[in-house]
Design a protein around this motif. Structure first.
Motif, short mmCIF file in Angstrom:
data_model
loop_
_atom_site.label_atom_id
_atom_site.label_comp_id
_atom_site.label_asym_id
_atom_site.label_seq_id
_atom_site.Cartn_x
_atom_site.Cartn_y
_atom_site.Cartn_z
N ASN A 1 -17.90 -4.05 -7.64
CA ASN A 1 -16.93 -3.01 -7.98
C ASN A 1 -17.19 -1.72 -7.22
OD1 ASN A 1 -15.29 -4.50 -9.65
ND2 ASN A 1 -16.40 -3.95 -11.52
N GLU B 1 -15.91 -1.63 6.35
CA GLU B 1 -16.19 -3.03 6.68
C GLU B 1 -17.54 -3.48 6.13
OE1 GLU B 1 -14.95 -0.79 8.72
OE2 GLU B 1 -12.96 -1.61 9.14
N SER C 1 -7.65 -3.56 -2.14
CA SER C 1 -8.90 -3.71 -1.37
C SER C 1 -9.22 -5.18 -1.13
CB SER C 1 -10.07 -3.07 -2.12
OG SER C 1 -9.84 -1.69 -2.30
N ARG D 1 0.84 -1.19 0.00
CA ARG D 1 0.00 0.00 0.00
C ARG D 1 0.88 1.26 0.00
NH1 ARG D 1 -4.02 1.63 4.23
NH2 ARG D 1 -2.61 0.70 5.73
N LEU E 1 -6.81 9.26 -2.12
CA LEU E 1 -7.67 8.85 -3.24
C LEU E 1 -9.09 9.34 -2.99
CD1 LEU E 1 -8.17 7.18 -5.82
CD2 LEU E 1 -8.53 5.19 -4.37
N MET F 1 -16.87 -4.25 2.66
CA MET F 1 -16.12 -5.51 2.59
C MET F 1 -17.05 -6.71 2.72
SD MET F 1 -12.71 -4.89 4.89
CE MET F 1 -11.22 -4.19 4.19
N ILE G 1 -14.10 0.83 -0.53
CA ILE G 1 -12.95 0.34 0.26
C ILE G 1 -11.67 1.07 -0.16
CG2 ILE G 1 -11.57 -1.69 0.87
CD1 ILE G 1 -14.13 -3.36 0.01
N SER G 2 -11.46 1.17 -1.47
CA SER G 2 -10.24 1.81 -1.98
C SER G 2 -10.05 3.20 -1.39
CB SER G 2 -10.29 1.94 -3.51
OG SER G 2 -10.27 0.66 -4.10
N VAL H 1 -8.62 2.93 2.05
CA VAL H 1 -7.32 2.31 2.34
C VAL H 1 -6.18 2.97 1.56
CG1 VAL H 1 -8.30 0.07 2.99
CG2 VAL H 1 -7.58 0.43 0.63
N ILE H 2 -6.48 3.68 0.49
CA ILE H 2 -5.42 4.34 -0.28
C ILE H 2 -5.44 5.83 0.06
CG2 ILE H 2 -4.51 4.86 -2.59
CD1 ILE H 2 -4.47 1.92 -2.30
N GLU H 3 -4.31 6.31 0.52
CA GLU H 3 -4.20 7.71 0.93
C GLU H 3 -4.43 8.66 -0.25
OE1 GLU H 3 -0.44 9.35 2.71
OE2 GLU H 3 -1.12 7.95 4.28
N ILE I 1 -9.68 -7.29 2.40
CA ILE I 1 -10.83 -8.14 2.75
C ILE I 1 -10.34 -9.49 3.25
CG2 ILE I 1 -12.93 -9.28 1.92
CD1 ILE I 1 -13.24 -7.06 -0.16
N ALA J 1 -5.91 -0.33 -6.97
CA ALA J 1 -6.64 -0.06 -5.72
C ALA J 1 -7.59 -1.21 -5.38
CB ALA J 1 -7.43 1.25 -5.85
N PHE J 2 -8.25 -1.78 -6.39
CA PHE J 2 -9.16 -2.89 -6.14
C PHE J 2 -8.40 -4.12 -5.66
CE2 PHE J 2 -13.11 -1.74 -8.92
CZ PHE J 2 -13.16 -0.51 -8.31
N HIS K 1 -3.81 5.00 -7.39
CA HIS K 1 -5.02 5.72 -7.78
C HIS K 1 -5.64 5.16 -9.06
CE1 HIS K 1 -4.25 9.49 -5.08
NE2 HIS K 1 -3.94 8.36 -4.48
N GLN L 1 1.22 4.08 -3.15
CA GLN L 1 0.87 5.47 -2.87
C GLN L 1 1.98 6.43 -3.29
OE1 GLN L 1 -2.15 4.73 0.88
NE2 GLN L 1 -0.13 5.53 1.31
N ARG M 1 -15.75 -2.01 -3.92
CA ARG M 1 -14.28 -1.87 -3.95
C ARG M 1 -13.86 -0.41 -4.09
NH1 ARG M 1 -15.66 -6.84 -5.30
NH2 ARG M 1 -14.33 -8.52 -4.52
N ILE M 2 -14.72 0.40 -4.71
CA ILE M 2 -14.44 1.85 -4.75
C ILE M 2 -14.51 2.42 -3.32
CG2 ILE M 2 -15.32 4.10 -5.49
CD1 ILE M 2 -16.09 2.77 -8.17
N ALA N 1 -18.95 -7.21 -0.45
CA ALA N 1 -18.08 -7.65 -1.54
C ALA N 1 -17.73 -9.13 -1.40
CB ALA N 1 -16.80 -6.81 -1.58
#
Lengths: 418, 410
Positions: free
Chosen positions: B393, B339, A299, A275, B407, B342, B399-400, B403-405, A303, A295-296, A290, A279, B396-397, B345
Motif C-alpha cells: 500500500n 517505477e 496505480s 485518470r 495529489l 511499481m 505511485i498515486s 500519476v494523479i495530478e 503497473i 488512486a490505488f 484523491h 482528476q 501505491r501511495i 508492488a
C-alpha cells in the motif's frame, strides 16, 4: 527503417529498454496520427465497421498498410520490435481501428511464415503495388468434425485444380479483402496434419460473404466465408514448405503477439482517459482520484501497463534475435505466450476498471470506456486465447512436445478471430 | 532495444545459480532452524565476493549510490549497467536463500545513507572496517522504524539533544536487520517532533556506545536466518563527529534529505529478491508436476494444473520486466521513484502468489520441510517482501502521487 539496421545494433552487450532514434521518430508520427485521426473518430469507425476514406488515405500515405510486408517482398522490413511499437501507438488511439487499416495484415504475416521468399514475393506483390488492398486469413470453423481431426472445409484435387467446399468463420475483414488465405482439409485421413492453405482471390466464382455482428472491434468487420465449388489452381496451394506445422504455430504466436501489443495500447487509452476523469470528477469535496481506493486502482493499472509493454517488447525482440541466430525459438515462444496472456488479461482489467471508475457515466456511449471494455474482451479472443497462450507456456516449461493441433485455436478448443 | 544479458551477466548468473543449488540450498533449512548462518560460511562468502569483484549482487547495497569507478563495469562500456547486474545477482542469490543474503557481512542498508550523506572522514571511518574481513566480519545496520512509526517517517519519536560535544539519544528502534551484531547503525532521531522531517538527525551509533543496548531478538515467520533486533537508547551519548553529514548539511534544503533520496533504489533490489524466491517456488512446482502428475495422470487433470503454473510464470516474468526497467532507469540516471515502487508492488504480490500456488499444486508434500525441500520455507520467507521497504500500500501511495495530478497525499 529497415530490419537490417535494427539487427545491425550490438546485441547482448547491455539490456536496453529504449527504442532507437528511428523507432522513436516512427512512434511519434504514428502517435500523432492516432491522436488526431483515430481517437476523435472512434464512434464513426465503430459505425462504419471500418475507417473513413480520408483516414484510410492518410494511413496509406504514411505507409502503414505495408507494415507487415518483409523487405524482400518490397515492404519496409520492420523488425518485430518496431511492429509492436507501432501497434501499441495505433491501439492507443483506437484499438478497433487497428483492424480496419488497409493492407494485407495477418495475410502477409502468414504468407511470410508459410512460404519461401520467391512465393512470398509473388503473393504480396499486388499489395505493394496497390497499398489500399486488404487481405484476410480464413482459418476458423464454427464446429469441429465429429469423425476425425481437422477442418470440415475440404480441398479436393479434381481434374487439374483444387475444389474448395465449406464455410470458414471468424474471418477479420473478409468482406473488403481482395485475397484470402483459406485453410482446408486436403487429406482427411491425416487429421490435422492433412490441413493445407490456399491463396484465393475473392472474386472467383462460388464465394459468398456473410458479415456478423460482434461484441467489440467493429472495424474488424468480421464475416463468414462460404465456399461452394470454388476452383483454384495448384499454384495457389501452400502446403509444401518444410516444417509446415511448426511454421503455422509460429504464425499464430506472432500474430497473437501483435494482439498483445494492441492490448497494451488499449490499456494506455483506457487508463489515461480514466485518470483524466477521476482528476476532474469531484465528490465529497475533492477529486475522486484523491481517494485511496480510486488512486490505488489507477496505480495498479499503470503497473499492468508497464509490465505488458516490457513483456511484449522483450518477446518481439526475441523473435528478431531468433531471426539473427542469437536466441532459441523456444525462448521467443515462451516469452510471447507469457506476454500474450498477461497483456490480454491486463487489457480486460483496464477496460473493466475504466468503466467502473466512471460509474454510471462509463456505461453511457458518451464516453469511450464502454467501447474499450468491449474491445478488450474481443481482443482476448483474437490471435490466441489467454488459455491457449497459457497452455503453450506450460508445454514449453514442462518439456512436452509442441503439438501444433493442440496449441493453435480451433473449434476443438476455442476459436479465435484471425 | 536489447533484452539479451551480457556475457558478464550470464557468467554471474550461472555462477551464483550453481553455487546456490549445490552449496547454499542444502544448508538453508538448518540456517533457518538455527536462526543464523555460521561465521565460517560467511567468511567463505566474503572471500568469494572479493574474488568476484566485490559486488555482484551479493550485497544488499544498491550500486546507484556508488561512484562510477566503483561500479565494476566502467572499464567495459560507457554506460553503466551496475544496477541491472545487481538485480540479476540478487534474484539468483535469493533463489538460493534470501536469509543468507540478508546475513552477509558489509554495511547492508546502512551503507547507502553513509555513502550518500557522510563526510569524507565518516566514509573513511565507517567503511574502513569492511576493507579486510578475512579475520573479523563486520556489519552495518539501518535504524529508522519504531514501534509507533514505520513508513510514516515524520512520526518517529526517538529524540536527540545536543549537550556540549555530544548528542544524547533516547528511544527505541525495532525490526532492525543485523541490529545486534552491527558494528554501527545509522539511527534517525528528532530534535523536535513538531518540526517533522526538518527536525530529523541521523547518527552513526557504534556498538558499545554508553546507553545503547540491544532489546529483544525477534522470532519471525520466515527469513529466520536473518537477525532482526530491537535497539534501545537510554541517554545514549554519541560524539558530535558521528552526526551523519555534519551539522551544516541539515541547514539547507539541498543537504541531508536530498542526499537521502539518492538511495530510493533499494526497492528494485528487494523486488528482485522476491522474484528469486517466487521463481524457486514456481520451478519446484513445475518440476513436481513434471515428475509426478505427467506420468501418472490423464490430460484433463493436468490441463488445469498447467494453466495455474503458466499464470504464476507470467506474473513473475511481468514483475521481472518492471524490476529490470526500474534498474535500467537508475543506470541511465533517469529518476525512477515511481517505477521502483511499481517493481516492489508487483514483485511482492507475484512472488507471494507463486508460493501459495506452488503449495496448492504440490498438495500435502508441498508443506513438508526436508533438506532439498524448501517450499514451506519459501512460503514463510516471501510474505515480508510485500511488507519491508514499504508495504504494498505504501508503494501505491508513492505511485498515486506520481500519476494523479495535484495529489500530495491522502
Amino acid at each position: 527503417m529497415h530490419r537490417g539496421e535494427d539487427l545491425g545494433r550490438a546485441r547482448g552487450t547491455m539490456i536496453d529498454f529504449a527504442p532507437t532514434e528511428e523507432q522513436q521518430a516512427l512512434q511519434e508520427a504514428v502517435r500523432q496520427f492516432a491522436k488526431t485521426m483515430l481517437a476523435p473518430r472512434i464512434r464513426e469507425t465503430e459505425k462504419l465497421r471500418g475507417l473513413a476514406p480520408e483516414v484510410q488515405a492518410a494511413a496509406i500515405e504514411m505507409g502503414l498498410s505495408l507494415a507487415s510486408i518483409p523487405e524482400s517482398s518490397g515492404g519496409p522490413g520492420f523488425s518485430f520490435v518496431t511492429r509492436v511499437l507501432l501497434e501499441e501507438e495505433l491501439a492507443a488511439g483506437d484499438p478497433a481501428a487497428t483492424y480496419g487499416l488497409a493492407g494485407p495484415g495477418a495475410f502477409a504475416l502468414a504468407i511470410a511464415e508459410l512460404c519461401d521468399e520467391a512465393r512470398c514475393k509473388q503473393f504480396l506483390a499486388p499489395f505493394v503495388e496497390h497499398p489500399d488492398r486488404f487481405g484476410a486469413v480464413a482459418w476458423g470453423e464454427a464446429k469441429p468434425v465429429d469423425s476425425r481431426g481437422g477442418f470440415a472445409t475440404t480441398a479436393k484435387w479434381i481434374g487439374n485444380s483444387f475444389t474448395l467446399e465449406g464455410t470458414k468463420s471468424y474471418v477479420v475483414g473478409a468482406s473488403r479483402a481482395e485475397t484470402l488465405l483459406v485453410f482446408a482439409q486436403v487429406d482427411d485421413a491425416a487429421d490435422w496434419n492433412g490441413v493445407g492453405a490456399f491463396v484465393v482471390p475473392k472474386h472467383v466464382h462460388g464465394i459468398s460473404i456473410e458479415r456478423v455482428t460482434t461484441l467489440g472491434l467493429e472495424a474488424a468487420d468480421v464475416a463468414s466465408v462460404r465456399l461452394e465449388h470454388v476452383r483454384v489452381p495448384r499454384a495457389s496451394y501452400l502446403n509444401e514448405a518444410k516444417e509446415w506445422s511448426h511454421r503455422l504455430l509460429r504464425f499464430f504466436v506472432k500474430n497473437a503477439l501483435l494482439v498483445a501489443a494492441r492490448c497494451t495500447g488499449l490499456q494506455r487509452a483506457a487508463i489515461e482517459v480514466t485518470r483524466d476523469y477521476v482528476q476532474t470528477r469531484t465528490a465529497f469535496g475533492k477529486p475522486i482520484g484523491h481517494f485511496q481506493a480510486v488512486a490505488f486502482n489507477i496505480s495498479d493499472r499503470f503497473i499492468d501497463l508497464e509490465a505488458s509493454r516490457a513483456m511484449v517488447q522483450r518477446a518481439a525482440f526475441l523473435w528478431d534475435a531468433v531471426a539473427a541466430g542469437q536466441a532459441e525459438e523456444n525462448e521467443a515462444l515462451l516469452a510471447s505466450a507469457r506476454a500474450i496472456g498477461f497483456a490480454q488479461e491486463a487489457a480486460m482489467r483496464a477496460g473493466n476498471d475504466a468503466v467502473q471508475l466512471h460509474g454510471g457515466a462509463g456505461f453511457m456511449r458518451d464516453y469511450p470506456v464502454e467501447k474499450y471494455m468491449r474491445d478488450a474482451k474481443q481482443l482476448q479472443v483474437c490471435g490466441m486465447t489467454t488459455t491457449q497462450a497459457d497452455q503453450l507456456a506450460s508445454r514449453i516449461e514442462l518439456g512436452l512436445p509442441l503439438e501444433w493441433s493442440l496449441l493453435v485455436p480451433t473449434a476443438e478448443s476455442q476459436n479465435v478471430f484471425v | 532495444m536489447d533484452f539479451l544479458l551480457s556475457d558478464r551477466q550470464k557468467t554471474l548468473r550461472e555462477g551464483i545459480r550453481g553455487f546456490a543449488a549445490n552449496v547454499i540450498r542444502p544448508q538453508a533449512l538448518s540456517w533457518d532452524r538455527n536462526a543464523g548462518v555460521p561465521e565460517p560460511f560467511l567468511k567463505q562468502m566474503v572471500q568469494m565476493a572479493a574474488q568476484m569483484g566485490g559486488q555482484l549482487g551479493v550485497s544488499l547495497e544498491p550500486a546507484v549510490a556508488r561512484a562510477p569507478d566503483e561500479s565494476g563495469e566502467s572499464g567495459e562500456k560507457k554506460k553503466s549497467s551496475a544496477n541491472l547486474t545487481a538485480l540479476i545477482g540478487a534474484e539468483e542469490m535469493a533463489w538460493g536463500d534470501a536469509g543468507l543474503l540478508l546475513c552477509l557481512p558489509g554495511p547492508g542498508l546502512g551503507g547507502p545513507p553513509v555513502r550518500a550523506s557522510g563526510t569524507p572522514e565518516q566514509k573513511e571511518r565507517f567503511f574502513g572496517i569492511f576493507k579486510d574481513m578475512s579475520e573479523t566480519l563486520a556489519w552495518g545496520a539501518y535504524g529508522l522504524t519504531e514501534p509507533g512509526a514505520g513508513s510514516d517517517v515524520a512520526g518517529i519519536r526517538a529524540s536527540c539533544r545536543k549537550e556540549g560535544g555530544e548528542w544524547v539519544i533516547n528511544g527505541r528502534k525495532c525490526y532492525i536487520t543485523n541490529g545486534a551484531r552491527a558494528a554501527w547503525t545509522v539511527v534517525f532521531a528528532t530534535i523536535d517532533p513538531a518540526l517533522g522531517r526538518a527536525g530529523h538527525r541521523a547518527f552513526v551509533v557504534e556498538k558499545g556506545t554508553p546507553g545503547f543496548g540491544v532489546g529483544r531478538i525477534e522470532e519471525k515467520m520466515g527469513l529466520r536466518a536473518s537477525e532482526t533486533a530491537e535497539l534501545v537508547f537510554e541517554e545514549c551519548r554519541v560524539p558530535e563527529a558521528n552526526l551523519l553529514g555534519g551539522e551544516e548539511s541539515y541547514q539547507s534544503k539541498e543537504g541531508f534529505m536530498t542526499a537521502m533520496k539518492t538511495f530510493d533504489n533499494t526497492r528494485p533490489l528487494v523486488a528482485a529478491m522476491a522474484i528469486g524466491i517466487g521463481r524457486a517456488a514456481y520451478e519446484y512446482a513445475r518440476d513436481f508436476v513434471k515428475e509426478r502428475y505427467l506420468l501418472s495422470r490423464s490430460i484433463p487433470r493436468y490441463g488445469a494444473i498447467a494453466e495455474r503454473l503458466a499464470k504464476v510464470g507470467r506474473q513473475l516474468e511481468a514483475a521481472r520486466m518492471v524490476t529490470w526497467r526500474a534498474g535500467w532507469m537508475a543506470d541511465q540516471g533517469i529518476p525512477n521513484a515511481k517505477e521502483a515502487s511499481m517493481s516492489k508492488a508487483i514483485a511482492g504480490q507475484a512472488a507471494i502468489g507463486a508460493c501459495i500456488e506452488a503449495i496448492d499444486i504440490c498438495g500435502a508434500e508441498g508443506t513438508i520441510a526436508h533438506d532439498h525441500q524448501l517450499l514451506e520455507k519459501w512460503f514463510r520467507d516471501i510474505k515480508v517482501y510485500d511488507i519491508f521497504e514499504g508495504t504494498g500500500n505504501i508503494q501505491r501511495i508513492v505511485i498515486s502521487k506520481r500519476v494523479i495530478e495535484g495529489l500530495k497525499g491522502f
